[in-house]
Design an enzyme around this catalytic site. Structure first.
Site: not given
Length: 339
Positions: A202-204
């Site tokens: 997750v890299d949002a």
């Protein structure tokens, strides 16, 4: 080797109990959330695919600016540095945040240090059969995993179709064999999928903060439900605000174990259930996979970036029915850090 984080307060940190949200309020909030993201997803579908437009900056604009596009979700800027690197930024006016740095001449180059640290999952994952990332940006992390392990079936999920267009047009990141690109809100994508993964990253981010609905206990419980036995989740966290403490508490409420890796301004959190990973076994797996795949960034060296950050062990997990106003302070804290 990475260990559970050291709390700012004295005493041993104990994993927080997984909160049980009130059924009625949680259901109402999830319905509202689903409605909002479905509208966004429908708009995204309508916007993608679409006729390609050349994104060229106006003459006399900012030095190095080669493209600007206003999407439904972002003001997107692409710059070219004098050293040939591309920089992808989101923002408006002076509030711009670097999302990706790309070397167009080397698809395996990860110029941003924390993206190198995110590859540590290649040592933790029970197998390298399928993986996913929520948040594409310039596609560096996703593309590195895809090209480094050709048999790995990789799915990248991106809300903004224009971000995907920029990644394709300028950085060469696009759907191909064993690389799927989903234009959809990451949480909606998870709830619609029955697939399980060895690794979910997750890299949002939107500017300096993670979208609220992607940083709650319920979201991470959804992530956990889409992992294979022994599977792991990886979250990139910006640690300079009070939200780092809440992020640790939130992810820790959904998983049994958290390991931390240095990202030079960011912290990479590896989350997983089951027994604590044995450092010697991790090193053994890293060495075997390094020998097999020849990773550009040696897995055995990436493992050495593990450390124990300080955090408040008494921080409360974030949930769908608790909106953290601390988000409003994130931009000011970021700007103070840059000044």
């Amino acid at each position: 080797m990475a260990k559970s984080g050291r709390a700012k307060t004295s005493g041993q940190k104990t994993p927080p109990e997984k909160p049980r949200a009130a059924t009625g309020s949680r259901a109402a909030i999830l319905i509202a959330l689903a409605g909002a993201v479905v509208v966004a997803a429908v708009l995204g579908v309508l916007l993608w695919p679409q006729p390609r437009t050349e994104l060229v900056a106006e003459t006399g604009s900012e030095p190095g600016l080669i493209a600007r596009i206003e999407s439904l979700y972002n003001d997107i800027y692409v710059y070219k540095r004098t050293n040939g690197q591309y920089v992808l930024s989101f923002g408006a006016e002076r509030l711009r945040y670097t999302e990706s740095v790309v070397n167009p001449d080397d698809e395996l180059d990860l110029p941003v240090y924390y993206t190198q640290s995110m590859t540590v999952g290649l040592a933790y994952a029970p197998a390298l059969e399928n993986a996913a990332i929520i948040g594409l940006g310039g596609g560096r992390t996703a593309w590195y995993h895809h090209k480094s392990v050709p048999d790995l079936h990789f799915t990248a999920v991106e809300l903004d179709p224009q971000v995907a267009q920029v990644a394709d047009q300028f950085f060469g990141v696009k759907a191909e064999e064993n690389f799927d690109l989903e234009i959809l809100d990451g949480r909606v994508w998870l709830t619609k999928s029955d697939e399980t993964y060895d690794l979910i990253m997750v890299d949002a981010y939107r500017g300096p903060f993670v979208p609220f609905h992607l940083l709650t206990t319920e979201f991470y419980e959804e992530v956990a439900s889409h992992l294979k036995p022994g599977g792991i989740a990886i979250q990139n966290v910006e640690p300079s605000t009070m939200l780092f403490d809440s992020a640790v508490a939130t992810i820790g409420a959904a998983f049994d174990n958290l390991d931390f890796y240095e990202g030079r301004g960011n912290i990479v959190i590896v989350a997983y259930d089951g027994p604590k990973r044995d450092p010697a076994e991790l090193r053994r797996i890293a060495a075997e996979r390094q020998a097999e795949y020849g990773f550009r960034y040696d897995l055995t060296q990436i493992l050495e970036r593990g450390y124990e950050p300080e955090f408040d062990a008494d921080a409360e997990p974030l949930t769908d029915d608790f909106a953290p106003v601390e988000y409003l302070k994130a931009i000011d804290r970021h700007n103070q850090k840059q000044s």
